[in-house]
Every structure is written in structure tokens, then in C-alpha cells.
Scaffold this motif. Sequence first.
Motif, PDB file in Angstrom:
ATOM      1  N   ASP A   1       0.855  -1.182   0.000  1.00 19.86           N
ATOM      2  CA  ASP A   1       0.000   0.000   0.000  1.00 19.86           C
ATOM      3  C   ASP A   1       0.891   1.232   0.000  1.00 19.86           C
ATOM      4  OD1 ASP A   1      -1.732   2.099   0.496  1.00 19.86           O
ATOM      5  OD2 ASP A   1      -2.932   1.009   1.963  1.00 19.86           O
ATOM      6  N   PHE A   2       0.852   2.018  -1.074  1.00 17.34           N
ATOM      7  CA  PHE A   2       1.734   3.172  -1.212  1.00 17.34           C
ATOM      8  C   PHE A   2       1.355   4.324  -0.281  1.00 17.34           C
ATOM      9  CE2 PHE A   2       2.584   0.892  -5.146  1.00 17.34           C
ATOM     10  CZ  PHE A   2       3.964   0.980  -5.212  1.00 17.34           C
ATOM     11  N   ASP A   3       0.225   4.202   0.417  1.00 20.55           N
ATOM     12  CA  ASP A   3      -0.142   5.189   1.432  1.00 20.55           C
ATOM     13  C   ASP A   3       0.302   4.761   2.830  1.00 20.55           C
ATOM     14  OD1 ASP A   3      -1.374   6.944  -0.353  1.00 20.55           O
ATOM     15  OD2 ASP A   3      -3.262   5.826  -0.268  1.00 20.55           O
ATOM     16  N   GLN A   4       0.818   3.541   2.947  1.00 20.19           N
ATOM     17  CA  GLN A   4       1.155   2.994   4.266  1.00 20.19           C
ATOM     18  C   GLN A   4       2.610   2.516   4.321  1.00 20.19           C
ATOM     19  OE1 GLN A   4      -1.110   3.027   6.779  1.00 20.19           O
ATOM     20  NE2 GLN A   4      -2.598   3.989   5.404  1.00 20.19           N
ATOM     21  N   ILE A   5       3.487   3.206   3.632  1.00 20.92           N
ATOM     22  CA  ILE A   5       4.871   2.733   3.526  1.00 20.92           C
ATOM     23  C   ILE A   5       5.580   2.711   4.877  1.00 20.92           C
ATOM     24  CG2 ILE A   5       7.157   3.352   2.606  1.00 20.92           C
ATOM     25  CD1 ILE A   5       5.734   4.128  -0.005  1.00 20.92           C
ATOM     26  N   THR A   6       5.429   3.760   5.669  1.00 23.31           N
ATOM     27  CA  THR A   6       6.101   3.765   6.977  1.00 23.31           C
ATOM     28  C   THR A   6       5.528   2.699   7.899  1.00 23.31           C
ATOM     29  OG1 THR A   6       4.642   5.587   7.655  1.00 23.31           O
ATOM     30  CG2 THR A   6       6.872   6.161   6.951  1.00 23.31           C
ATOM     31  N   GLN A   7       4.232   2.459   7.808  1.00 21.90           N
ATOM     32  CA  GLN A   7       3.627   1.406   8.634  1.00 21.90           C
ATOM     33  C   GLN A   7       4.144   0.035   8.219  1.00 21.90           C
ATOM     34  OE1 GLN A   7       2.148   3.995   7.311  1.00 21.90           O
ATOM     35  NE2 GLN A   7       0.446   4.777   8.556  1.00 21.90           N
ATOM     36  N   GLU A   8       4.199  -0.216   6.898  1.00 23.34           N
ATOM     37  CA  GLU A   8       4.732  -1.493   6.422  1.00 23.34           C
ATOM     38  C   GLU A   8       6.206  -1.633   6.819  1.00 23.34           C
ATOM     39  OE1 GLU A   8       1.917  -1.965   2.419  1.00 23.34           O
ATOM     40  OE2 GLU A   8       4.077  -2.043   2.257  1.00 23.34           O
TER      41      GLU A   8
ATOM     42  N   ARG B   1       1.165   9.253  -5.437  1.00 21.98           N
ATOM     43  CA  ARG B   1       0.870  10.238  -4.388  1.00 21.98           C
ATOM     44  C   ARG B   1       2.115  10.982  -3.921  1.00 21.98           C
ATOM     45  NH1 ARG B   1      -3.890  10.532  -1.896  1.00 21.98           N
ATOM     46  NH2 ARG B   1      -2.962  10.982   0.131  1.00 21.98           N
ATOM     47  N   PHE B   2       2.915  10.399  -3.066  1.00 23.24           N
ATOM     48  CA  PHE B   2       4.119  11.054  -2.565  1.00 23.24           C
ATOM     49  C   PHE B   2       5.355  10.396  -3.176  1.00 23.24           C
ATOM     50  CE2 PHE B   2       0.934  11.375   0.856  1.00 23.24           C
ATOM     51  CZ  PHE B   2       0.812  12.760   0.909  1.00 23.24           C
ATOM     52  N   ASP B   3       6.395  11.205  -3.439  1.00 16.48           N
ATOM     53  CA  ASP B   3       7.587  10.647  -4.083  1.00 16.48           C
ATOM     54  C   ASP B   3       8.514   9.982  -3.059  1.00 16.48           C
ATOM     55  OD1 ASP B   3       9.044  12.676  -2.815  1.00 16.48           O
ATOM     56  OD2 ASP B   3       9.168  13.923  -4.607  1.00 16.48           O
ATOM     57  N   GLY B   4       9.574   9.368  -3.583  1.00 16.15           N
ATOM     58  CA  GLY B   4      10.493   8.641  -2.729  1.00 16.15           C
ATOM     59  C   GLY B   4      11.220   9.524  -1.731  1.00 16.15           C
ATOM     60  N   PHE B   5      11.473  10.797  -2.104  1.00 22.22           N
ATOM     61  CA  PHE B   5      12.129  11.710  -1.175  1.00 22.22           C
ATOM     62  C   PHE B   5      11.290  11.880   0.096  1.00 22.22           C
ATOM     63  CE2 PHE B   5      13.711  13.638  -5.323  1.00 22.22           C
ATOM     64  CZ  PHE B   5      14.912  12.936  -5.286  1.00 22.22           C
ATOM     65  N   TYR B   6       9.980  12.011  -0.108  1.00 18.27           N
ATOM     66  CA  TYR B   6       9.062  12.147   1.027  1.00 18.27           C
ATOM     67  C   TYR B   6       9.138  10.930   1.939  1.00 18.27           C
ATOM     68  CZ  TYR B   6       4.566  12.141   3.517  1.00 18.27           C
ATOM     69  OH  TYR B   6       3.590  12.075   4.484  1.00 18.27           O
ATOM     70  N   TRP B   7       9.079   9.733   1.338  1.00 14.89           N
ATOM     71  CA  TRP B   7       9.088   8.526   2.154  1.00 14.89           C
ATOM     72  C   TRP B   7      10.451   8.277   2.778  1.00 14.89           C
ATOM     73  CZ3 TRP B   7       4.720   7.166   3.840  1.00 14.89           C
ATOM     74  CH2 TRP B   7       3.563   7.277   3.069  1.00 14.89           C
TER      75      TRP B   7
ATOM     76  N   ALA C   1      12.977   9.563   9.924  1.00  9.05           N
ATOM     77  CA  ALA C   1      12.487  10.109  11.193  1.00  9.05           C
ATOM     78  C   ALA C   1      12.354   9.034  12.262  1.00  9.05           C
ATOM     79  CB  ALA C   1      11.141  10.808  10.990  1.00  9.05           C
ATOM     80  N   ILE C   2      12.273   7.764  11.834  1.00 10.27           N
ATOM     81  CA  ILE C   2      12.063   6.688  12.803  1.00 10.27           C
ATOM     82  C   ILE C   2      13.156   5.627  12.781  1.00 10.27           C
ATOM     83  CG2 ILE C   2       9.556   6.956  12.800  1.00 10.27           C
ATOM     84  CD1 ILE C   2       9.360   4.569  10.904  1.00 10.27           C
ATOM     85  N   SER C   3      14.086   5.720  11.805  1.00 12.40           N
ATOM     86  CA  SER C   3      15.069   4.645  11.682  1.00 12.40           C
ATOM     87  C   SER C   3      16.327   5.107  10.947  1.00 12.40           C
ATOM     88  CB  SER C   3      14.458   3.465  10.922  1.00 12.40           C
ATOM     89  OG  SER C   3      15.423   2.470  10.639  1.00 12.40           O
ATOM     90  N   ASN C   4      17.467   4.470  11.271  1.00  7.83           N
ATOM     91  CA  ASN C   4      18.719   4.683  10.546  1.00  7.83           C
ATOM     92  C   ASN C   4      18.972   3.568   9.536  1.00  7.83           C
ATOM     93  OD1 ASN C   4      19.928   7.127  11.679  1.00  7.83           O
ATOM     94  ND2 ASN C   4      19.905   5.988  13.595  1.00  7.83           N
ATOM     95  N   CYS C   5      17.939   2.796   9.224  1.00  8.14           N
ATOM     96  CA  CYS C   5      18.065   1.704   8.259  1.00  8.14           C
ATOM     97  C   CYS C   5      18.632   2.227   6.935  1.00  8.14           C
ATOM     98  CB  CYS C   5      16.686   1.086   8.027  1.00  8.14           C
ATOM     99  SG  CYS C   5      16.623  -0.147   6.716  1.00  8.14           S
TER     100      CYS C   5
END
Length: 232
Positions: A32-39, A56-62, A68-72
Motif C-alpha cells: 500500500d503506497f499510502d502505508q509505507i512507513t507502517q509497512e 501520491r508522494f515521491d520517494g524523497f518524502y518517504w 524520522a524513525i530509523s537509521n536503516c
Amino acid sequence: MRIYIVEDDPKIRDILKDFLSKYDYQIETVKDFDQITQEFSVFNPNLVLLDINLPRFDGFYWCRKIRAISNCPIIFISARDGGMDQVMAIENGADDYITKPFQLEVVVAKIKSLMRRVYGEYSTDKSSTLIDVDGLSLDTSSFILSFQTKECLLTKKEFLLAQTFLTQTEKILSREFLLERLWDDQDFVDDNTLSVNITRLRKKLADLGIDQAIKTIRGAGYKLEKTWGPNQ
């Protein structure tokens, strides 16, 4: 090792998944491209392959959202081959950038190199994860830089720069030396890329109350001077 693939072209996505699975990587692709951070949070990958042009949002946004939540580690894979796109990728927290069309062997080589750097060479004994120079401390297990009562979280590139400077304080380090520490393939690095990361690290040091510690040595490189500590 787990890899999360965020790519909207199903053909490229499936090719990457099938090929990387042969190297015993556990692969999860975006649902789901709206739930990338959740996935991302549920799968908890060791590395992300991220396209720029997404619904919707580009890769820079994601990339920013993940940072913001990980150094992966994050590798962009995109058909956009402009130098500015690569700089933007780095500014938003990416670790590497591969342009399409690509050779699958190159993708694997980049992944293995980055995995070694993050989880191998730069993984340290848990009993000695702290680098401390007169109260300025870098926790190599969490990427947290701290001074007195303040602390900040570094990105992977900022961490590698801070680690290099703190272990070689007061030494002039050439741009070439720093680029070799941060990237295997110097051809990938735009001329501004190192400067961008130096600027970001300087700002985070300033946020901790340490100003003008990273000096630019014209024609030679950079030096971390101890502008803090008991004798300052």
C-alpha cells in the motif's frame, strides 16, 4: 537480512524480489503506497530499495519519513539520473543511488557493500560502543551524539563522518579520505554531497552547543578542532 522494496513498476519489483531471494535475503515488497512507513515498521528491514517516482508522494518524502524513525540503510533506484536528484537523495537521508536501467549484479554488490559497512565493519563490541572526546560522545550502537545534557540522532552518513572525526581529532582529513570512508563508489558522489553532509553535522553539533568545531582547511580538507571541553 531483510530487504523492503518500494517500487511501483510490478515488473521491476518482481525481478528484484526474485533475484535477491537467490542470495538468501528475506524480501518484502510494498503493498500500500499510502502505508509505507507502517509497512516498514512491521517488517523492520535491514535495508530499503526505494524508487523516486511513486503514487501520491515521491520517494524523497518517504525517505524522510523513514529517516524520522530509523537509521536503516536506504538505496534509491530510479530512472532519474540527474546530479540534482542524487544530491536530493543524500540530503533526504539516502545512503546510495542506482540509476535505471541497472545490472542486477551491481545492485547486489551495492547491497552487500552497504550491509557490510552498516552491520559488519562498523558494528562494534557492545562493551565498547561509546566514543568520547572531552564529553562529546558518540554511541556507535544507536547513532546518538551527545554533549552535556543534550543529544541528537544522526543519519548513517552523519554518523560515519562523526565517527571518523572523533577518532582522528585535530587531524586534517582530505575530501578523498572522507569520501572513501563513506562511499565505495566515488563516482556516485556529486561534488556537493560531502559538503551537504558536513553542513548537516555542523548544524547538529551547533544544536548541542558546539560551534565551529569542524574547520574547512582550504585546499586540504576538514579538521575537527576541540572547541569544547575543560580547557576551552
